[in-house]
Motif scaffolding. Structure first.
Motif, PDB file in Angstrom:
ATOM      1  N   LEU A 183       0.857  -1.341  -0.072  1.00 20.44           N
ATOM      2  CA  LEU A 183      -0.069   0.041  -0.005  1.00 20.44           C
ATOM      3  C   LEU A 183       0.895   1.313   0.035  1.00 20.44           C
ATOM      4  O   LEU A 183       0.754   2.228  -0.760  1.00 20.44           O
ATOM      5  N   GLU A 184       1.743   1.241   0.928  1.00 20.24           N
ATOM      6  CA  GLU A 184       2.681   2.562   0.942  1.00 20.24           C
ATOM      7  C   GLU A 184       3.446   2.659  -0.372  1.00 20.24           C
ATOM      8  O   GLU A 184       3.753   3.678  -0.844  1.00 20.24           O
ATOM      9  N   SER A 233      -3.433  13.488   7.998  1.00 21.38           N
ATOM     10  CA  SER A 233      -2.473  13.699   9.098  1.00 21.38           C
ATOM     11  C   SER A 233      -3.219  13.991  10.487  1.00 21.38           C
ATOM     12  O   SER A 233      -2.714  13.555  11.437  1.00 21.38           O
ATOM     13  N   LEU A 234      -4.500  14.617  10.222  1.00 23.19           N
ATOM     14  CA  LEU A 234      -5.061  15.015  11.481  1.00 23.19           C
ATOM     15  C   LEU A 234      -5.760  13.900  12.004  1.00 23.19           C
ATOM     16  O   LEU A 234      -5.994  13.794  13.113  1.00 23.19           O
ATOM     17  N   ALA A 235      -5.995  12.803  11.312  1.00 19.57           N
ATOM     18  CA  ALA A 235      -6.977  11.817  11.904  1.00 19.57           C
ATOM     19  C   ALA A 235      -6.168  10.903  12.883  1.00 19.57           C
ATOM     20  O   ALA A 235      -7.126  10.983  14.038  1.00 19.57           O
ATOM     21  N   PRO A 236      -5.265  10.689  12.923  1.00 15.17           N
ATOM     22  CA  PRO A 236      -4.429   9.871  14.039  1.00 15.17           C
ATOM     23  C   PRO A 236      -4.565  11.009  15.456  1.00 15.17           C
ATOM     24  O   PRO A 236      -4.601  10.470  16.412  1.00 15.17           O
ATOM     25  N   PHE A 268      -1.647   7.285   1.636  1.00 12.68           N
ATOM     26  CA  PHE A 268      -0.863   8.263   2.466  1.00 12.68           C
ATOM     27  C   PHE A 268      -0.863   7.910   3.901  1.00 12.68           C
ATOM     28  O   PHE A 268       0.060   7.872   4.673  1.00 12.68           O
ATOM     29  N   LEU A 269      -2.392   7.528   4.327  1.00  9.79           N
ATOM     30  CA  LEU A 269      -2.270   6.940   5.939  1.00  9.79           C
ATOM     31  C   LEU A 269      -1.290   5.656   5.940  1.00  9.79           C
ATOM     32  O   LEU A 269      -0.760   5.650   6.904  1.00  9.79           O
ATOM     33  N   LEU A 303      -2.906   3.500  12.660  1.00  5.50           N
ATOM     34  CA  LEU A 303      -3.169   1.988  12.079  1.00  5.50           C
ATOM     35  C   LEU A 303      -4.440   1.690  12.489  1.00  5.50           C
ATOM     36  O   LEU A 303      -4.854   0.941  11.602  1.00  5.50           O
ATOM     37  N   ALA A 304      -4.897   2.229  13.621  1.00  6.67           N
ATOM     38  CA  ALA A 304      -6.288   1.711  14.143  1.00  6.67           C
ATOM     39  C   ALA A 304      -7.558   2.393  12.905  1.00  6.67           C
ATOM     40  O   ALA A 304      -8.253   1.663  12.467  1.00  6.67           O
TER      41      ALA A 304
END
Ligand SMILES: Nc1ncnc2c1ncn2[C@@H]1O[C@H](COP(=O)(O)OP(=O)(O)OP(=O)(O)O)[C@@H](O)[C@H]1O
Ligand SMILES: [Mg+2]
Length: 311
Positions: A183-184, A233-236, A268-269, A303-304
């Motif tokens: 994925l990355e 980026s904000l999500a984590p 990206f995540l 990762l969650a």
């Protein structure tokens, strides 16, 4: 809000006297107080100066040959070129003396936003991100960042961990290493775009100003790229602040910055969490005592969220 430890920052009195004198001359009043905010990881001077007449300014300064000066100059150019209404403070001026460089920025007055689920700040931040990324960056901004490579585009980590899996890797993560590395690997080809990217969006790089509301600061990593970078980026960060990974995964499904490009958002995540997982295991760099522990927490939170996108 993620609690970040204070770094070993330079103080106002560490700045050579000729530069302090120059700043007081251009700001037209003596400095009566200098407060170094908690948070962040840098070692340079980053301080709110109060002048004898009560005005306040925010100053970032370092020796001119310190790599942080290049970052500060980049930030100055970005602040001067963002479109009107962008959630950023104004550039006041750039000054050099005694082989040091100072970037003076309008002072914002207020705390860091509260990213927890009880606060209205996250909603405001998502709206700001929508507005910031809904149209291409204006030409002056694109010109200002033209020579700055995107930090986000090069992020990776899973392939390195796959080649040599660390003993402390969670078995659930170890099991998915191949999938995550694949994925990355798709990310670099998807990492291009024409939108404004702040590039380092965390609660400690935002101030909830009493007059302006939430405003983004620390534009040192700003560049252009796909709309999803800041939102992902904000999500984590939001998970670290108490949101459930499921709620944040749903938000990414729906928010225009990420919904318009789900493949890039997921890639990206994956790249970001791989970068954190890998870097969290490196020795701590000098002057940034809490960085590795923070990367461990951020990696798990990211990762969650990714788990919900993949299932
Ligand atoms: N214009 C401003 N007005 C008031 N406070 C600010 C302003 N800009 C930044 N701050 C505060 O100062 C802190 C450090 O500033 P900033 O993040 O720009 O410095 P830095 O050295 O680049 O940071 P980092 O340590 O994250 O690399 C921020 O976390 C924020 O609390
Ligand atoms: Mg910062």
């Amino acid at each position: 809000m993620s609690a970040l430890p204070p770094a070993g920052r330079l103080q106002w009195t560490d700045v050579p006297a000729p530069l302090r004198t120059r700043l007081e001359a251009v700001l037209e009043a003596p400095v009566t107080d200098a407060v170094t905010p908690a948070g962040g990881f840098g070692h340079q001077l980053a301080a709110a100066l109060t002048l004898a007449d009560g005005r306040r300014f925010f100053v970032k300064a370092a020796p001119t040959d310190d790599p942080l000066t290049a970052a500060n100059l980049h930030e100055g150019a970005v602040l001067a070129s963002l479109p009107p209404g962008a959630p950023a403070p104004d550039l006041v001026g750039i000054h050099h003396a005694a082989d040091w460089t100072a970037v003076v920025i309008a002072h914002l007055d207020g705390p860091h936003p509260d990213l927890s689920p009880d606060s209205s700040d996250p909603g405001q931040i998502w709206s700001l991100l929508d507005k910031l990324t809904s149209s291409p960056a204006p030409p002056p901004y694109t010109a200002a960042v033209a020579t700055t490579p995107s930090g986000a585009a090069g992020l990776h980590g899973w392939a390195v961990l796959l080649a040599n899996p660390p003993g402390d890797l969670d078995p659930g993560v170890r099991h998915r290493l191949h999938e995550l590395a694949e994925l990355e690997a798709t990310w670099p080809a998807l990492a291009h775009g024409d939108r404004i990217v702040h590039g380092d969006l965390r609660a400690d790089n935002m101030v909830r100003d009493h007059d302006r509301g939430v405003t983004f600061v620390d534009w040192a990593h700003a560049t252009t790229g796909p709309a999803c970078i800041d939102a992902v980026s904000l999500a984590p960060q939001l998970v670290l602040a108490g949101h459930t990974p499921k709620d944040i995964a749903r938000l990414l499904d729906e928010h225009p910055a990420t919904a318009t490009d789900p493949l890039a958002s997921t890639a990206f995540l994956a790249a970001l969490t791989g970068h954190w997982h890998r870097n969290a295991r490196k020795p701590a760099p000098p002057g940034a005592p809490g960085l590795r522990a923070y990367q461990h927490r951020a990696a798990a939170a990211g990762l969650a969220v990714l788990g919900h996108r993949l299932n």
